[in-house]
Design a protein around this motif. Structure first.
Motif, PDB file in Angstrom:
ATOM      1  N   HIS A 251      13.304 -56.188  24.157  1.00 22.04           N
ATOM      2  CA  HIS A 251      13.027 -54.909  24.809  1.00 22.04           C
ATOM      3  C   HIS A 251      13.650 -54.790  26.190  1.00 22.04           C
ATOM      4  CE1 HIS A 251      10.144 -56.030  27.972  1.00 22.04           C
ATOM      5  NE2 HIS A 251       9.951 -57.090  27.208  1.00 22.04           N
ATOM      6  N   GLN A 252      13.864 -55.955  26.850  1.00 23.14           N
ATOM      7  CA  GLN A 252      14.335 -55.840  28.235  1.00 23.14           C
ATOM      8  C   GLN A 252      15.830 -55.558  28.332  1.00 23.14           C
ATOM      9  OE1 GLN A 252      13.355 -58.583  26.713  1.00 23.14           O
ATOM     10  NE2 GLN A 252      14.383 -60.410  27.455  1.00 23.14           N
ATOM     11  N   PHE A 253      16.530 -55.653  27.198  1.00 22.53           N
ATOM     12  CA  PHE A 253      17.977 -55.415  27.233  1.00 22.53           C
ATOM     13  C   PHE A 253      18.300 -54.024  26.713  1.00 22.53           C
ATOM     14  CE2 PHE A 253      17.707 -60.091  26.690  1.00 22.53           C
ATOM     15  CZ  PHE A 253      18.323 -60.448  27.884  1.00 22.53           C
ATOM     16  N   ASP A 254      19.434 -53.492  27.194  1.00 25.57           N
ATOM     17  CA  ASP A 254      19.855 -52.173  26.754  1.00 25.57           C
ATOM     18  C   ASP A 254      20.679 -52.242  25.482  1.00 25.57           C
ATOM     19  OD1 ASP A 254      18.667 -50.874  28.855  1.00 25.57           O
ATOM     20  OD2 ASP A 254      20.381 -51.249  30.170  1.00 25.57           O
TER      21      ASP A 254
ATOM     22  N   GLN B 270      22.300 -45.489  26.197  1.00 25.69           N
ATOM     23  CA  GLN B 270      21.365 -45.513  25.085  1.00 25.69           C
ATOM     24  C   GLN B 270      21.895 -44.703  23.912  1.00 25.69           C
ATOM     25  OE1 GLN B 270      17.561 -45.922  26.787  1.00 25.69           O
ATOM     26  NE2 GLN B 270      17.826 -47.666  25.463  1.00 25.69           N
TER      27      GLN B 270
ATOM     28  N   PHE C   3      25.162 -66.626  29.537  1.00 24.66           N
ATOM     29  CA  PHE C   3      25.177 -66.959  30.961  1.00 24.66           C
ATOM     30  C   PHE C   3      23.994 -67.860  31.318  1.00 24.66           C
ATOM     31  CE2 PHE C   3      24.283 -65.789  35.444  1.00 24.66           C
ATOM     32  CZ  PHE C   3      25.476 -66.217  35.981  1.00 24.66           C
ATOM     33  N   GLY C   4      22.829 -67.528  30.769  1.00 24.81           N
ATOM     34  CA  GLY C   4      21.639 -68.340  31.032  1.00 24.81           C
ATOM     35  C   GLY C   4      21.818 -69.769  30.552  1.00 24.81           C
TER      36      GLY C   4
ATOM     37  N   GLN D 193      24.782 -56.803  26.115  1.00 22.72           N
ATOM     38  CA  GLN D 193      24.113 -57.274  27.325  1.00 22.72           C
ATOM     39  C   GLN D 193      23.245 -58.487  27.007  1.00 22.72           C
ATOM     40  OE1 GLN D 193      20.991 -54.934  28.995  1.00 22.72           O
ATOM     41  NE2 GLN D 193      21.457 -55.543  31.094  1.00 22.72           N
TER      42      GLN D 193
ATOM     43  N   VAL E  90      23.942 -71.651  32.956  1.00 21.99           N
ATOM     44  CA  VAL E  90      23.182 -72.022  34.160  1.00 21.99           C
ATOM     45  C   VAL E  90      22.293 -73.225  33.848  1.00 21.99           C
ATOM     46  CG1 VAL E  90      21.443 -71.267  35.813  1.00 21.99           C
ATOM     47  CG2 VAL E  90      23.236 -69.701  35.111  1.00 21.99           C
ATOM     48  N   PHE E  91      21.696 -73.201  32.639  1.00 17.96           N
ATOM     49  CA  PHE E  91      20.839 -74.322  32.258  1.00 17.96           C
ATOM     50  C   PHE E  91      21.652 -75.611  32.164  1.00 17.96           C
ATOM     51  CE2 PHE E  91      19.026 -77.029  28.907  1.00 17.96           C
ATOM     52  CZ  PHE E  91      17.838 -77.346  29.531  1.00 17.96           C
TER      53      PHE E  91
ATOM     54  N   ASP F 224      25.495 -61.520  26.391  1.00 17.52           N
ATOM     55  CA  ASP F 224      26.103 -61.885  27.657  1.00 17.52           C
ATOM     56  C   ASP F 224      25.099 -62.635  28.534  1.00 17.52           C
ATOM     57  OD1 ASP F 224      28.238 -61.841  29.343  1.00 17.52           O
ATOM     58  OD2 ASP F 224      27.528 -60.057  30.409  1.00 17.52           O
ATOM     59  N   ALA F 225      23.890 -62.068  28.658  1.00 15.81           N
ATOM     60  CA  ALA F 225      22.866 -62.677  29.513  1.00 15.81           C
ATOM     61  C   ALA F 225      22.438 -64.032  28.952  1.00 15.81           C
ATOM     62  CB  ALA F 225      21.665 -61.748  29.638  1.00 15.81           C
ATOM     63  N   SER F 226      22.284 -64.108  27.626  1.00 17.12           N
ATOM     64  CA  SER F 226      21.824 -65.365  27.033  1.00 17.12           C
ATOM     65  C   SER F 226      22.845 -66.469  27.243  1.00 17.12           C
ATOM     66  CB  SER F 226      21.565 -65.185  25.539  1.00 17.12           C
ATOM     67  OG  SER F 226      20.722 -64.079  25.330  1.00 17.12           O
TER      68      SER F 226
ATOM     69  N   LEU G 212      24.212 -76.313  33.795  1.00 15.80           N
ATOM     70  CA  LEU G 212      24.494 -76.719  35.178  1.00 15.80           C
ATOM     71  C   LEU G 212      23.365 -77.611  35.706  1.00 15.80           C
ATOM     72  CD1 LEU G 212      26.854 -75.930  36.973  1.00 15.80           C
ATOM     73  CD2 LEU G 212      25.404 -74.189  38.008  1.00 15.80           C
TER      74      LEU G 212
ATOM     75  N   MET H 259      19.339 -47.244  31.596  1.00 14.70           N
ATOM     76  CA  MET H 259      20.707 -46.819  31.281  1.00 14.70           C
ATOM     77  C   MET H 259      20.651 -45.685  30.285  1.00 14.70           C
ATOM     78  SD  MET H 259      23.842 -49.380  30.458  1.00 14.70           S
ATOM     79  CE  MET H 259      23.387 -50.638  31.606  1.00 14.70           C
TER      80      MET H 259
END
Lengths: 262, 545, 366
Positions: free
Chosen positions: A17-20, A5, A31-32, A24, A35-36, A27-29, A38, A1
């Motif tokens: 490092h994997q996130f911008d 940046q 969401f994860g 993000q 899911v867990f 948000d990803a954490s 679930l 992205m």
């Protein structure tokens, strides 16, 4: 992205490092975590389904077993957990606001309440041990042959008596033979009681571990308005474990309290 | 490689994920999804080999009808351990944990999976599970069958059931973590421009498989926990002597284990979608139909479990419902097969090794899928249930399908994994040998099954011998087909031709980065502007450096 | 060569041909579609092989084609579903007035009992031309009763009765397999099903050393375990009267109505307080671990044979009276028919010479 940046102001030390961006990452954490949770729901769901099937099949025995565990302690534990959920929610709020001291105290309060829950659970387990209500056996044969219990001593006897004792919400019209058979079937109830509360308690222990880790990081002042994801995720997990208990309590402690079946 | 564009001889990139740093620590503590994929590759190859050896011994034993090679209990342990190893320690992690791990982040244009530590943890958990299962095997084995039916497993057999159950439990959690990582990565880590409609079909397929991993595996976990508790403490959950219900175990077991066969086939379908388009140089036919059929299979897969139980004493009406729903799963599978075939139409087809595997997959999966219709047909299933017909059917899907796709995928992406090409001629030979050996092994088993030979038989009536001998002969050919790749893959690591970034001139983000990719996958995060499989658009090499 | 490699199992029951025709239909479908796909792939691979001159022609897809190849497989699979369901429904419905044989599976043998008391292990003799219903239970783990030549299979569970039925058509000896993995000697849990002509069958029945009919064995057990103390046909009885009970609905204390079938009787012996009959107290002790599966079968058979209620009008608390007769299927009629048939079976053998087993007519194995 490459474009975004430039818009992110600074590289936050907690940004992996994997996130911008921090957004993000959070948000990803989150969401994860959902899911867990679930997968956790599916796991407890399988156990609850099996429980419900046997509850239908051996309803009188489940009533008798349920009567023999202490609603008082169970209710107290429910309150303790609801309280701990409150302090946890407050801890997340404090983290979000960056109040370092409140974070620490609230997390500590949550841990104390969690430990209190486990303490009460241990007391309840000990009572069951004392009453010879531990299902199964390793050596020997028959229900209740742990720790000096045997089939002939009070174990079966006290449930069978309680089934017929009006003081214990029992029904004296139930014949002795029937009461004894029902008492024997409570072994399945107790199997589920220990499996379900045991799995729940295991989750509580993991939760306490998580809280300890959060506490240490909170003391170091890591969390603030720009970064509080770990506290938030810990909170999600803690609330989930509480909700499981909210289902467990009526399912195990409150089966037809007013009367015995048959 | 192929056409006139390869004027400049490709060279290995100076720095890539394999030489970024060295030493055992740099591997065991890596958070790089590509290195974790390689760790998985070694682990599952070990279990594939082990499971293969068990399979070979089983086939060898069945050469004679009277059970002359092994004792009955040894034979029972062999087929149990073959099943457990292959299903839980090879097939389920095969494509997702190796190829998926390597490719999913690159394909969506991310620097890594969403949770690299969880990814590494999943490999460690897998290894813990593997250790438990190895302990169970070394200390005397398990003879329950991979299905662990109670009350046989919980109360009757004297082998190491609990250790094996714990091993599978751990393997299950490892796949939950992989699935969780894939789902979050696909939802939250896509590169700019990578819309859902532009995701490669491999991503769609692994996404669908991940849904099953996260929703189904926990139920297997709780089932195995209950089984272990019943066995350890003699409580009555499944054993009718203690008041339990053995059919409940089957319901709970198949609630996971039926969807699990879709964990084992969906990622393979994803591989085939990638290969067929590349080697036909064509857009995939009916992109959205293939993508959504993956999701449909995952969803329907959860409501068909009791078709394993038509003769287990379930009610006629529930059997009718489960039979009907089973056909609902067949339709999306058929749609995929037709779409792949149509993709080749008017293409520019080149039969390199990956393509050989892909078309073998389509053919074998068609037979495997269609024989599934036999088993879903109630009145017919009564006869063929628990016979070699079932064995043949699921080996056509699992080996003819998933293992073939896995081999195809491994060849296709080998240059990306290692930076070097495998030698084409022996690879083609291996693909053909595998195909012939496979059919010779398993086709006779359809006939055996319809004749009535039950599965898991240590000895069998002599009239079944000829077909069994044929099957064993096929197995020996098949094993050659699997050993050959091991040899030339190892050879290629050192002597293989340097592949270059895009040896197949394929589309997809993984071909736009170098081979092997750098540790962070891309020198610059790509921006996606094209549909997937845009083979026609800028005719030749779509390389972006 | 052909005689060495069988590719089709024998057809020895009325069901076999039905199953086989569905099988052949499916083989046809499978062959057609597999060849279709294989030939298309082959043609495309050759006709559209990569050449420097020709570019691939880009096609995005076709909704029409997608619909076609969704609807056609759907149609075909619905045909298969209905076909399979019809056969299954037929298999799962008990025939009226069958010859009833009981089976017990245990690690690792099959035990069968015929109504006249004849017992056998790992062999099962049945007559041709008659519906045979095999009611089975397991003593330990799950087994499965599988006779390939009849195309029948049924898992045999340890906690309740299941049944399968067939009508054998061709005399001969056929395989009986256990098809559900049941432990070390699973593959040793095999036997023979010997199909005989009705005459040979009755000769065989008479030749055995039956200790009396199954019902009379049940009666013995019934007395031996003291069941008669409570289950008496008089008004003072502490247990329900069992006469004419079998096959009729029973009202329970909680007002549920259940059918008094094999499983109900078995459960009432092993878990007496699970379903207590209305008007009675649950005072019966459990007989779990005391009475064997064989004995339960015999007792059930005895209860089946107890004369219907009308003969003993004394105990008006007994169950059947609480349900109107119009609700009851014509069970008594069936029972009487069955008894008649059994008497015939018993009478016939007396005429034939005893002690010799009939030779297997047209044995199957070469």
């Amino acid at each position: 992205m490459s474009t975004s940046q430039t818009t992110t102001t600074e590289h936050h030390p907690a940004l992996a490092h994997q996130f911008d961006s921090m957004e993000q990452q959070q948000d990803a954490s989150t969401f994860g975590m959902w899911v867990f949770l679930l997968t956790e729901i599916m796991m407890f769901g399988g156990l609850f389904t099996a429980y419900l099937i046997y509850r239908l099949k051996y309803y009188p025995a489940f009533v008798a077993g349920s009567t023999s565990i202490s609603v008082g302690w169970g209710f107290a534990n429910t309150l303790v957990l609801i309280g701990s959920s409150f302090t946890m929610a407050m801890a997340v709020w404090a983290a979000q606001k960056g109040y370092r001291k409140s974070q620490v105290w609230l997390l500590l309060a949550t841990m104390v309440l969690g430990a209190a829950f486990l303490g009460v659970k241990a007391k309840e387990y000990y009572d069951k041990w004392d009453e010879c209500h531990i299902p199964g056996h390793v050596i020997g044969k028959g229900f209740n042959t742990w720790g000096g219990c045997s089939v002939t001593n009070k174990s079966l006897g006290n449930i069978a008596e309680e089934i017929r004792d009006p003081k214990h919400h029992g029904n004296p019209n139930i014949p002795e033979g029937a009461a004894e058979q029902t008492a024997r079937q409570t072994e399945i109830f107790f199997s589920f009681y220990f499996a379900m509360t045991g799995l729940h308690a295991f989750h509580m222990v993991i939760g306490l571990g998580l809280l300890t880790w959060l506490l240490l990081r909170a003391r170091g002042g890591e969390f603030g308005p720009s970064y509080y994801t770990p506290v938030e995720l810990g909170g999600l997990y803690w609330h989930f474990v509480d909700i499981v208990w909210i289902f467990l309590f009526p399912l195990l402690y409150l089966i037809s309290r007013h009367q015995h079946g048959v | 490689m192929s056409t006139a564009t390869a004027i400049v001889k490709p060279v290995m990139p100076e720095r890539h994920y394999l030489n970024d740093n060295y030493g055992i620590r740099s591997w065991l503590l890596t958070k790089d999804h590509k290195r974790i994929a390689i760790l998985y590759l070694f682990s599952i190859s070990f279990f594939f080999l082990l499971g293969g050896i068990f399979a070979a011994l089983i086939r060898l034993h069945l050469l004679t009808p009277n059970g002359e090679l092994f004792q009955a209990d040894t034979y029972n342990k062999l087929f149990t351990m073959h099943g457990v190893n292959m299903v839980f320690f090879f097939l389920i992690p095969s494509v997702p944990a190796v190829l998926g791990n390597f490719l999913m982040p690159i394909m969506v244009g991310a620097k890594d999976l969403a949770f690299p530590k969880v990814n590494l943890l999943s490999w460690y958990i897998y290894m813990v599970g593997a250790t438990f299962s190895l302990i169970a095997m070394v200390s005397g084995g398990v003879d329950t069958g991979w299905t662990f039916y109670a009350p046989l497993s919980s109360g009757y057999l004297r082998t190491h059931v609990i250790a094996m159950a714990v091993g599978i439990l751990f393997a299950g959690f490892s796949s939950i973590f992989t699935g969780l990582n894939f789902i979050v990565t696909v939802h939250r880590m896509r590169a700019p421009g990578m819309t859902w409609g532009r995701l490669p079909l491999f991503v769609w397929a692994n996404y669908a498989a991940s849904l099953i991993m996260i929703l189904g595996t926990p139920v297997l976990a709780i089932t195995l926990i209950l089984l272990a508790l019943e066995r350890g403490f003699h409580i009555g959950i499944f054993d009718p002597k203690l008041g339990g219900d053995p059919v409940l175990f089957q319901h709970m077991f198949w609630f996971y284990s039926h969807p699990a066969v879709y964990i084992m086939i969906l990622p393979g379908m994803g591989v085939v979608s990638e290969i067929v388009t590349c080697f036909s140089r064509k857009r995939v036919f009916g992109y959205s139909f293939i993508a959504f059929s993956s999701i449909a299979i995952a969803v329907f897969g959860f409501v068909v479990w009791a078709h394993h139980m038509f003769v287990a004493g379930i009610s006629v009406y529930s059997a009718l419902v489960f039979s009907l729903l089973s056909y609902a799963v067949a339709i999306p599978s058929a749609v995929k097969v037709f779409n792949w075939t149509a993709t080749m139409y008017k293409g520019s087809v080149k039969m390199d090794t990956p393509m050989l595997y892909a078309v073998a997959f389509i053919g074998l999966f068609t037979i495997g899928g269609l024989t599934g219709l036999f088993l879903a047909a109630l009145g017919l299933d009564v006869h063929v249930h628990d016979t070699y017909f079932v064995i043949a059917h699921f080996h056509y899907v699992m080996v003819g399908g998933m293992v073939t796709a896995y081999m195809g995928g491994l060849h296709f992406w080998w240059p990306k994994l290692t930076g070097r090409m495998y030698p084409e001629a022996p690879a083609k030979l291996a693909a053909i040998v595998t195909f012939i050996g496979f059919n010779l092994t398993f086709f006779p088993q359809f006939i055996l099954g319809y004749l009535g030979m039950p599965r898991r038989y240590w000895a069998y009536p002599p009239e079944f011998q000829v077909l069994n001998v044929l099957s064993t002969a096929g197995a020996s050919i098949l094993s050659v087909g699997f050993i050959l790749p091991l040899l030339y893959f190892l050879y290629s690591l050192k002597y293989g031709e340097v592949a270059g970034d895009n040896p197949w001139q394929a589309t997809g983000l993984e071909w736009e980065t170098s081979s092997p990719p750098p540790t962070h996958n891309f020198h610059q995060i790509p921006v996606v502007t094209k549909e997937p499989y845009a083979y026609g658009e800028d005719a030749e090499v779509p390389v972006v450096h | 060569m052909q005689s060495n490699i069988p590719i089709f199992p024998e057809q020895a029951s009325s069901m076999a041909a039905q199953v086989d025709s569905l099988y052949l239909f499916l083989v046809l479908i499978t062959t057609f579609f597999s060849l279709l796909i294989a030939i298309l792939i082959l043609i495309f691979a050759i006709k559209y092989r990569r050449t420097p001159e020709r570019q691939a022609e880009q096609i995005h897809g076709s909704t029409l084609l997608e619909i076609i190849w969704t609807v056609i497989p759907l149609g075909i699979s619905m045909v298969i579903f209905v076909w399979g369901a019809v056969i299954y429904y037929h298999m799962e419905r008990a025939p009226s007035n069958p010859l009833e044989i009981y089976g017990v599976g245990k690690q690792w043998m099959w035990k069968f009992q015929h109504p006249n008391g004849q017992r056998e292990i790992n062999t099962l003799h049945v007559p041709t031309g008659r519906d045979v219903k095999v009611t089975m239970i397991s003593q330990d783990v799950i087994h499965s009763f599988f006779v390939p030549a009849f195309r029948v299979k049924q898992d045999v569970l340890p906690n309740r009765y299941v049944f399968t039925w067939f009508r054998a058509t061709v005399p001969g000896t056929y395989h009986l397999f256990c098809s559900q993995y049941c432990g070390t000697k699973h593959s040793g849990m095999v036997g023979d099903v010997i199909v005989m002509t009705p005459d040979d069958y009755s000769t065989w029945l008479a030749s055995g050393k039956a200790e009396g009919s199954l019902a009379s064995l049940g009666e013995k057990a019934f007395q031996q375990y003291g069941c008669t103390t409570c289950h008496r046909p008089d008004s003072g009885a502490r247990g329900p009267n069992l006469q004419g009970l079998f096959g009729r609905p029973v009202r329970l204390v909680d007002n549920r109505v259940v059918l008094a079938d094999d499983n109900y009787i078995r459960e009432s012996i092993l878990e007496p307080n699970a379903k207590v009959v209305s008007g009675f107290q649950s005072i019966m002790p459990t007989f779990r671990g005391v009475v064997s599966e064989d004995e339960i079968i015999a007792i059930t058979e005895y209860i089946k044979h107890l004369a219907p209620q009308e003969a003993n009008p004394l105990n008006n608390r007994s169950t059947p009276t609480q349900i109107r007769d119009s609700e009851v299927p014509n069970i008594q009629q069936q029972n009487m028919q069955q008894e008649k048939q059994q008497q015939e079976n018993k009478q016939q053998p007396q005429k034939t010479p005893q002690g010799t087993r009939p030779a297997n007519p047209s044995g199957k194995k070469p």
